[in-house]
Design a protein around this motif. Sequence first.
Motif, PDB file in Angstrom:
ATOM      1  N   SER A   1      10.745   3.127  -2.130  1.00  0.00           N
ATOM      2  CA  SER A   1      10.022   1.959  -1.631  1.00  0.00           C
ATOM      3  C   SER A   1      10.370   1.762  -0.165  1.00  0.00           C
ATOM      4  O   SER A   1      11.496   2.031   0.267  1.00  0.00           O
ATOM      5  N   ILE A   2       9.393   1.309   0.602  1.00  0.00           N
ATOM      6  CA  ILE A   2       9.571   1.189   2.048  1.00  0.00           C
ATOM      7  C   ILE A   2      10.369  -0.070   2.387  1.00  0.00           C
ATOM      8  O   ILE A   2      10.223  -1.120   1.735  1.00  0.00           O
ATOM      9  N   VAL A   3      11.234   0.032   3.397  1.00  0.00           N
ATOM     10  CA  VAL A   3      12.060  -1.089   3.849  1.00  0.00           C
ATOM     11  C   VAL A   3      12.146  -1.033   5.374  1.00  0.00           C
ATOM     12  O   VAL A   3      11.755  -0.048   6.006  1.00  0.00           O
TER      13      VAL A   3
ATOM     14  N   TRP B   1      -2.168  11.436  -4.795  1.00  0.00           N
ATOM     15  CA  TRP B   1      -2.367  10.737  -3.526  1.00  0.00           C
ATOM     16  C   TRP B   1      -3.764  10.987  -2.982  1.00  0.00           C
ATOM     17  O   TRP B   1      -4.400  10.091  -2.432  1.00  0.00           O
ATOM     18  N   GLN B   2      -4.244  12.213  -3.119  1.00  0.00           N
ATOM     19  CA  GLN B   2      -5.580  12.556  -2.635  1.00  0.00           C
ATOM     20  C   GLN B   2      -6.641  11.672  -3.292  1.00  0.00           C
ATOM     21  O   GLN B   2      -7.582  11.225  -2.641  1.00  0.00           O
ATOM     22  N   SER B   3      -6.470  11.404  -4.574  1.00  0.00           N
ATOM     23  CA  SER B   3      -7.492  10.698  -5.341  1.00  0.00           C
ATOM     24  C   SER B   3      -7.649   9.228  -4.952  1.00  0.00           C
ATOM     25  O   SER B   3      -8.687   8.622  -5.225  1.00  0.00           O
ATOM     26  N   ILE B   4      -6.623   8.637  -4.320  1.00  0.00           N
ATOM     27  CA  ILE B   4      -6.704   7.217  -3.940  1.00  0.00           C
ATOM     28  C   ILE B   4      -6.681   7.008  -2.427  1.00  0.00           C
ATOM     29  O   ILE B   4      -6.719   5.874  -1.955  1.00  0.00           O
ATOM     30  N   LEU B   5      -6.624   8.107  -1.669  1.00  0.00           N
ATOM     31  CA  LEU B   5      -6.436   8.000  -0.224  1.00  0.00           C
ATOM     32  C   LEU B   5      -7.561   7.210   0.443  1.00  0.00           C
ATOM     33  O   LEU B   5      -7.302   6.260   1.196  1.00  0.00           O
ATOM     34  N   ILE B   6      -8.804   7.593   0.217  1.00  0.00           N
ATOM     35  CA  ILE B   6      -9.920   6.931   0.892  1.00  0.00           C
ATOM     36  C   ILE B   6      -9.963   5.446   0.539  1.00  0.00           C
ATOM     37  O   ILE B   6     -10.130   4.590   1.420  1.00  0.00           O
ATOM     38  N   LYS B   7      -9.818   5.131  -0.725  1.00  0.00           N
ATOM     39  CA  LYS B   7      -9.870   3.742  -1.172  1.00  0.00           C
ATOM     40  C   LYS B   7      -8.824   2.892  -0.462  1.00  0.00           C
ATOM     41  O   LYS B   7      -9.123   1.776   0.011  1.00  0.00           O
ATOM     42  N   GLU B   8      -7.603   3.399  -0.355  1.00  0.00           N
ATOM     43  CA  GLU B   8      -6.529   2.616   0.266  1.00  0.00           C
ATOM     44  C   GLU B   8      -6.702   2.519   1.783  1.00  0.00           C
ATOM     45  O   GLU B   8      -6.372   1.491   2.383  1.00  0.00           O
ATOM     46  N   LEU B   9      -7.236   3.564   2.412  1.00  0.00           N
ATOM     47  CA  LEU B   9      -7.489   3.495   3.851  1.00  0.00           C
ATOM     48  C   LEU B   9      -8.565   2.463   4.153  1.00  0.00           C
ATOM     49  O   LEU B   9      -8.469   1.729   5.144  1.00  0.00           O
ATOM     50  N   ARG B  10      -9.567   2.390   3.305  1.00  0.00           N
ATOM     51  CA  ARG B  10     -10.628   1.404   3.502  1.00  0.00           C
ATOM     52  C   ARG B  10     -10.094  -0.024   3.337  1.00  0.00           C
ATOM     53  O   ARG B  10     -10.566  -0.945   3.992  1.00  0.00           O
ATOM     54  N   LYS B  11      -9.102  -0.198   2.484  1.00  0.00           N
ATOM     55  CA  LYS B  11      -8.487  -1.518   2.328  1.00  0.00           C
ATOM     56  C   LYS B  11      -7.656  -1.874   3.566  1.00  0.00           C
ATOM     57  O   LYS B  11      -7.652  -3.026   4.003  1.00  0.00           O
ATOM     58  N   LEU B  12      -6.952  -0.892   4.117  1.00  0.00           N
ATOM     59  CA  LEU B  12      -6.115  -1.153   5.290  1.00  0.00           C
ATOM     60  C   LEU B  12      -6.946  -1.529   6.507  1.00  0.00           C
ATOM     61  O   LEU B  12      -6.535  -2.339   7.326  1.00  0.00           O
ATOM     62  N   ASN B  13      -8.127  -0.921   6.624  1.00  0.00           N
ATOM     63  CA  ASN B  13      -9.025  -1.273   7.722  1.00  0.00           C
ATOM     64  C   ASN B  13     -10.473  -1.048   7.298  1.00  0.00           C
ATOM     65  O   ASN B  13     -11.009   0.056   7.444  1.00  0.00           O
ATOM     66  N   PRO B  14     -11.138  -2.083   6.785  1.00  0.00           N
ATOM     67  CA  PRO B  14     -12.533  -1.953   6.354  1.00  0.00           C
ATOM     68  C   PRO B  14     -13.486  -1.635   7.493  1.00  0.00           C
ATOM     69  O   PRO B  14     -14.620  -1.212   7.251  1.00  0.00           O
ATOM     70  N   SER B  15     -13.047  -1.830   8.743  1.00  0.00           N
ATOM     71  CA  SER B  15     -13.893  -1.564   9.905  1.00  0.00           C
ATOM     72  C   SER B  15     -13.761  -0.131  10.414  1.00  0.00           C
ATOM     73  O   SER B  15     -14.383   0.223  11.414  1.00  0.00           O
ATOM     74  N   CYS B  16     -12.961   0.671   9.733  1.00  0.00           N
ATOM     75  CA  CYS B  16     -12.724   2.047  10.175  1.00  0.00           C
ATOM     76  C   CYS B  16     -13.751   2.976   9.543  1.00  0.00           C
ATOM     77  O   CYS B  16     -13.927   2.990   8.316  1.00  0.00           O
TER      78      CYS B  16
ATOM     79  N   THR C   1       0.831  -1.206   0.000  1.00  0.00           N
ATOM     80  CA  THR C   1       0.000   0.000   0.000  1.00  0.00           C
ATOM     81  C   THR C   1       0.862   1.251   0.000  1.00  0.00           C
ATOM     82  O   THR C   1       0.631   2.188  -0.777  1.00  0.00           O
ATOM     83  N   VAL C   2       1.846   1.290   0.879  1.00  0.00           N
ATOM     84  CA  VAL C   2       2.747   2.439   0.950  1.00  0.00           C
ATOM     85  C   VAL C   2       3.450   2.657  -0.391  1.00  0.00           C
ATOM     86  O   VAL C   2       3.560   3.788  -0.885  1.00  0.00           O
ATOM     87  N   ASN C   3       3.899   1.566  -0.991  1.00  0.00           N
ATOM     88  CA  ASN C   3       4.640   1.679  -2.257  1.00  0.00           C
ATOM     89  C   ASN C   3       3.770   2.172  -3.410  1.00  0.00           C
ATOM     90  O   ASN C   3       4.280   2.752  -4.369  1.00  0.00           O
ATOM     91  N   LYS C   4       2.454   1.942  -3.335  1.00  0.00           N
ATOM     92  CA  LYS C   4       1.554   2.485  -4.359  1.00  0.00           C
ATOM     93  C   LYS C   4       1.658   4.008  -4.409  1.00  0.00           C
ATOM     94  O   LYS C   4       1.584   4.614  -5.475  1.00  0.00           O
ATOM     95  N   PHE C   5       1.786   4.617  -3.232  1.00  0.00           N
ATOM     96  CA  PHE C   5       1.894   6.067  -3.151  1.00  0.00           C
ATOM     97  C   PHE C   5       3.313   6.542  -3.470  1.00  0.00           C
ATOM     98  O   PHE C   5       3.511   7.481  -4.238  1.00  0.00           O
TER      99      PHE C   5
ATOM    100  N   PHE D   1      13.245   4.130   3.822  1.00  0.00           N
ATOM    101  CA  PHE D   1      12.894   3.995   2.410  1.00  0.00           C
ATOM    102  C   PHE D   1      14.166   3.814   1.602  1.00  0.00           C
ATOM    103  O   PHE D   1      15.268   4.128   2.051  1.00  0.00           O
ATOM    104  N   GLN D   2      13.996   3.299   0.420  1.00  0.00           N
ATOM    105  CA  GLN D   2      15.114   3.106  -0.501  1.00  0.00           C
ATOM    106  C   GLN D   2      14.754   3.786  -1.815  1.00  0.00           C
ATOM    107  O   GLN D   2      13.645   3.608  -2.328  1.00  0.00           O
ATOM    108  N   ASP D   3      15.681   4.583  -2.348  1.00  0.00           N
ATOM    109  CA  ASP D   3      15.392   5.260  -3.606  1.00  0.00           C
ATOM    110  C   ASP D   3      15.762   4.377  -4.789  1.00  0.00           C
ATOM    111  O   ASP D   3      16.221   3.244  -4.619  1.00  0.00           O
ATOM    112  N   ASN D   4      15.546   4.882  -5.998  1.00  0.00           N
ATOM    113  CA  ASN D   4      15.768   4.060  -7.190  1.00  0.00           C
ATOM    114  C   ASN D   4      17.237   3.803  -7.482  1.00  0.00           C
ATOM    115  O   ASN D   4      17.574   3.067  -8.399  1.00  0.00           O
ATOM    116  N   ARG D   5      18.130   4.408  -6.686  1.00  0.00           N
ATOM    117  CA  ARG D   5      19.566   4.126  -6.811  1.00  0.00           C
ATOM    118  C   ARG D   5      20.035   3.145  -5.748  1.00  0.00           C
ATOM    119  O   ARG D   5      21.219   2.828  -5.665  1.00  0.00           O
TER     120      ARG D   5
END
Length: 268
Positions: free
Chosen positions: A160-162, A222-237, A149-153, A172-176
Amino acid sequence: MKTEQNTIHSMEGYLEEFVITNLWKGRCHLTWQNIHPDVNILVGINGQGKTTLLNAIDDYYNEYPANYRIGIYSSVKGNPISMPVKYIQSFDRPGQTRTKSKSLLLEELEKLVLKNKEAQSFFDYRMRALNYPEQAEIVNKRINFFFKTVNKFFKDTHKSIVIDKELNSLAFQDNRGLQVSLEMLSAGEKQLLYILLTVFLMDNNPFILLMDEPELSLHITWQSILIKELRKLNPSCQLIITTHSPSIFANGYEDKLIFMEDLIKENK
């Protein structure tokens, strides 16, 4: 002194109704019924009470009965309801992209990442796999999902997160292939990671998440996908968000809009 009376009903783990009488020294009252159990997006011009409403909800759950916030005095009729509420506000503003000294945002982010005595952290969550071997598979699966999820953003910023094994922290690790510490992230990246971590650490439990204008530090993509990804991380929220950005609700959440002018009426 006049008081504002907050009346709240909760059913099946979400906020269903919120009423404030004698709002703003008795000039108005607020009635919010049929609250969506999943997503609510509060919109309206400045000064219509969006932040006031979030503060009142936060006060009711987290500060009852001594709940003074920005000039609001309230008392509760009936028994207080036990429901976890988290309130996320924008710590930093656009333009504060990098800093050598720790900002409030970085301090709060590190509390979510590193071991601390105040609340659950990512460190604590990882330790479950060691302390409770029977939970290891579930814990590791959720961590992998969180990383994806983090890497999508962060793909837009070529990171990418490590896990930093030396510091037992996130990085995080950059492309180098170079490591980027949390401190080196921009304000928007820190804010985004803070939001995602907060929801991840809810561990799929019912929660009310209040967010006041999350778009202030976030890129429009990021704004355009924020709600969708938060709902995936916790559908009970249950999400209750204030915003001025159409990008927050543009992708299928227009029916979740709540107009403040429909909630607040003048007292006669």
